[in-house]
Write an enzyme that holds these catalytic residues in place. Sequence first.
Site, PDB file in Angstrom:
ATOM      1  N   ARG A 103      30.262  45.665   5.615  1.00 43.26           N
ATOM      2  CA  ARG A 103      31.375  44.989   5.130  1.00 43.26           C
ATOM      3  C   ARG A 103      32.942  45.326   5.713  1.00 43.26           C
ATOM      4  O   ARG A 103      33.626  45.577   5.039  1.00 43.26           O
ATOM      5  CB  ARG A 103      31.825  45.286   3.693  1.00 43.26           C
ATOM      6  CG  ARG A 103      30.765  44.296   2.503  1.00 43.26           C
ATOM      7  CD  ARG A 103      31.472  43.010   2.330  1.00 43.26           C
ATOM      8  NE  ARG A 103      30.436  41.951   1.595  1.00 43.26           N
ATOM      9  CZ  ARG A 103      30.006  41.993   0.409  1.00 43.26           C
ATOM     10  NH1 ARG A 103      31.033  42.200  -0.458  1.00 43.26           N
ATOM     11  NH2 ARG A 103      29.106  41.481   0.063  1.00 43.26           N
ATOM     12  N   ARG A 122      38.252  42.574   2.514  1.00 44.47           N
ATOM     13  CA  ARG A 122      39.559  42.337   1.752  1.00 44.47           C
ATOM     14  C   ARG A 122      40.326  43.692   1.794  1.00 44.47           C
ATOM     15  O   ARG A 122      41.764  43.804   1.379  1.00 44.47           O
ATOM     16  CB  ARG A 122      39.273  42.149   0.087  1.00 44.47           C
ATOM     17  CG  ARG A 122      39.079  40.644   0.178  1.00 44.47           C
ATOM     18  CD  ARG A 122      38.377  40.320  -1.199  1.00 44.47           C
ATOM     19  NE  ARG A 122      37.103  41.062  -1.081  1.00 44.47           N
ATOM     20  CZ  ARG A 122      36.209  40.968  -2.080  1.00 44.47           C
ATOM     21  NH1 ARG A 122      36.510  40.284  -3.325  1.00 44.47           N
ATOM     22  NH2 ARG A 122      35.081  41.504  -2.052  1.00 44.47           N
ATOM     23  N   ARG A 165      42.565  35.087   4.359  1.00 43.16           N
ATOM     24  CA  ARG A 165      42.150  34.700   3.054  1.00 43.16           C
ATOM     25  C   ARG A 165      43.088  33.955   2.288  1.00 43.16           C
ATOM     26  O   ARG A 165      42.630  33.069   1.572  1.00 43.16           O
ATOM     27  CB  ARG A 165      41.620  35.669   2.154  1.00 43.16           C
ATOM     28  CG  ARG A 165      40.010  36.022   2.700  1.00 43.16           C
ATOM     29  CD  ARG A 165      39.164  35.047   2.295  1.00 43.16           C
ATOM     30  NE  ARG A 165      38.428  35.221   0.703  1.00 43.16           N
ATOM     31  CZ  ARG A 165      39.072  34.396  -0.290  1.00 43.16           C
ATOM     32  NH1 ARG A 165      39.833  33.443   0.058  1.00 43.16           N
ATOM     33  NH2 ARG A 165      38.741  34.640  -1.577  1.00 43.16           N
ATOM     34  N   ASP A 214      27.588  35.139   5.386  1.00 50.63           N
ATOM     35  CA  ASP A 214      27.177  35.587   3.996  1.00 50.63           C
ATOM     36  C   ASP A 214      25.761  35.295   3.880  1.00 50.63           C
ATOM     37  O   ASP A 214      25.326  34.171   4.483  1.00 50.63           O
ATOM     38  CB  ASP A 214      27.933  35.217   2.639  1.00 50.63           C
ATOM     39  CG  ASP A 214      27.911  35.906   1.594  1.00 50.63           C
ATOM     40  OD1 ASP A 214      28.505  36.841   1.291  1.00 50.63           O
ATOM     41  OD2 ASP A 214      26.981  35.704   0.829  1.00 50.63           O
ATOM     42  N   TYR A 233      19.390  35.236  -6.225  1.00 49.63           N
ATOM     43  CA  TYR A 233      20.472  34.794  -6.401  1.00 49.63           C
ATOM     44  C   TYR A 233      20.252  33.226  -6.735  1.00 49.63           C
ATOM     45  O   TYR A 233      20.867  32.525  -7.745  1.00 49.63           O
ATOM     46  CB  TYR A 233      21.272  34.867  -5.209  1.00 49.63           C
ATOM     47  CG  TYR A 233      22.176  36.045  -4.974  1.00 49.63           C
ATOM     48  CD1 TYR A 233      23.518  36.122  -5.709  1.00 49.63           C
ATOM     49  CD2 TYR A 233      21.723  37.023  -4.411  1.00 49.63           C
ATOM     50  CE1 TYR A 233      24.188  37.518  -6.035  1.00 49.63           C
ATOM     51  CE2 TYR A 233      22.516  38.311  -4.296  1.00 49.63           C
ATOM     52  CZ  TYR A 233      23.542  38.338  -5.140  1.00 49.63           C
ATOM     53  OH  TYR A 233      24.463  39.681  -5.291  1.00 49.63           O
TER      54      TYR A 233
END
Length: 338
Positions: free
Chosen positions: A24, A28, A37, A73, A149
């Site tokens: 990552r 963010r 974003r 992703d 998922y």
Amino acid sequence: MSALFLQALKGENASAAPPVWLMRQAGRYLPNYRELRARYDFLSLCCTAELAAKVTLTPFDYFPLDAAILFSDILLIAQAWQRGLYFAEASGPIIDKPIATQSDIEQLPSLEVALGAVESVFHAITLVKPQLSVPLLGFAGAPFTLASYLIEGKSSPNLNKTKQWMMSAPHSFHQLLEKIADFVIGFLKGQIAAGVDAIQLFDTWALHLAPAQFNEFCLAYLEKIMAALRSANVPVIVFCKGSSVYAEQLATLKPAAISMDHLADMPKMRKLLPQTGLQGNLDPSVLFAEKKLLARQVQALLDVMRGDPAYIFNLGHGVLPQTPLAAVQQLVELVHGY
Ligand code: CP3
């Protein structure tokens, strides 16, 4: 191209400092990522080749990491399989139409259609490669984690639905894992053809499985993927939450490296696995420590892995969104200055 990362993956890093990259690393905690974003939703960033290429480069505005990881992703499979993937601002990924029945599995789109839906990923690789002076990692989710998922429809604390299906109808659960593995193999072959230098497989939720379940539902499919990629001769790193528990089993895959969760004692791991590359494993929360404490913890990890030719510095899991930029800067400087 800076070769430190690929040398470590071959067990041949002769320099004093290990290579460093962070899971990552594009996210963010970076001001330039947050700026992008504010203009685009997360899936648009992933699925527009020019934007994914641009985001891949965002951390390099701040620190000279030794590897880039393609911005994307693991859940794009849910979009390629038309299960209604979106990312809700507060709750993370949502899959509107989870896989719930045997007939859902039988009606999944063909491999050709599904791979056609992720072509922007291959395009992003061809766009970003010439702009990088370090190796580029491609990646995919591993079948068990992706199945969890696709079945749960969101991040789940316990994988209840998944494990109930796995135990009550193992035959159809295996059928789903097979289909996911076929997609992952095609997806990774496409990434290799587009130019990635190494691959990381994420089996994040392996930590929910007992040893026999791990062998049957995780390891067997990781093995299938590794076997399919072997002739491509691209180094593969495997990551799980739980890699500290299942390190010996993961080593049987003969990966170039195992990415260790933060629970692993690295010198013990090195003794246990003298032949395998090791990546990790600073707890991501250490990046919230004040400067001196952070320096001590990074130094301690560097010291115990000193001179290890097959070690790659990383975190035990991804950089958290609230992480101070200055802490990551300090970490990279400490590793490079070692
Ligand atoms: O920089 C990189 O590491 C490359 C890009 C990358 C992302 N996700 C970007 C991302 C990679 C390799 C992943 C892998 C991934 N995605 C995993 C396996 C690794 C792990 O973290 O265990 C998993 C389980 C996912 C699924 C996923 N994607 C979740 C659960 C979430 C929500 C949690 C969160 O952090 O918000 C995402 C979203 C996501 N993936 C973000 C990023 C940068 C944040 C999205 C945003 O900008 O709002």
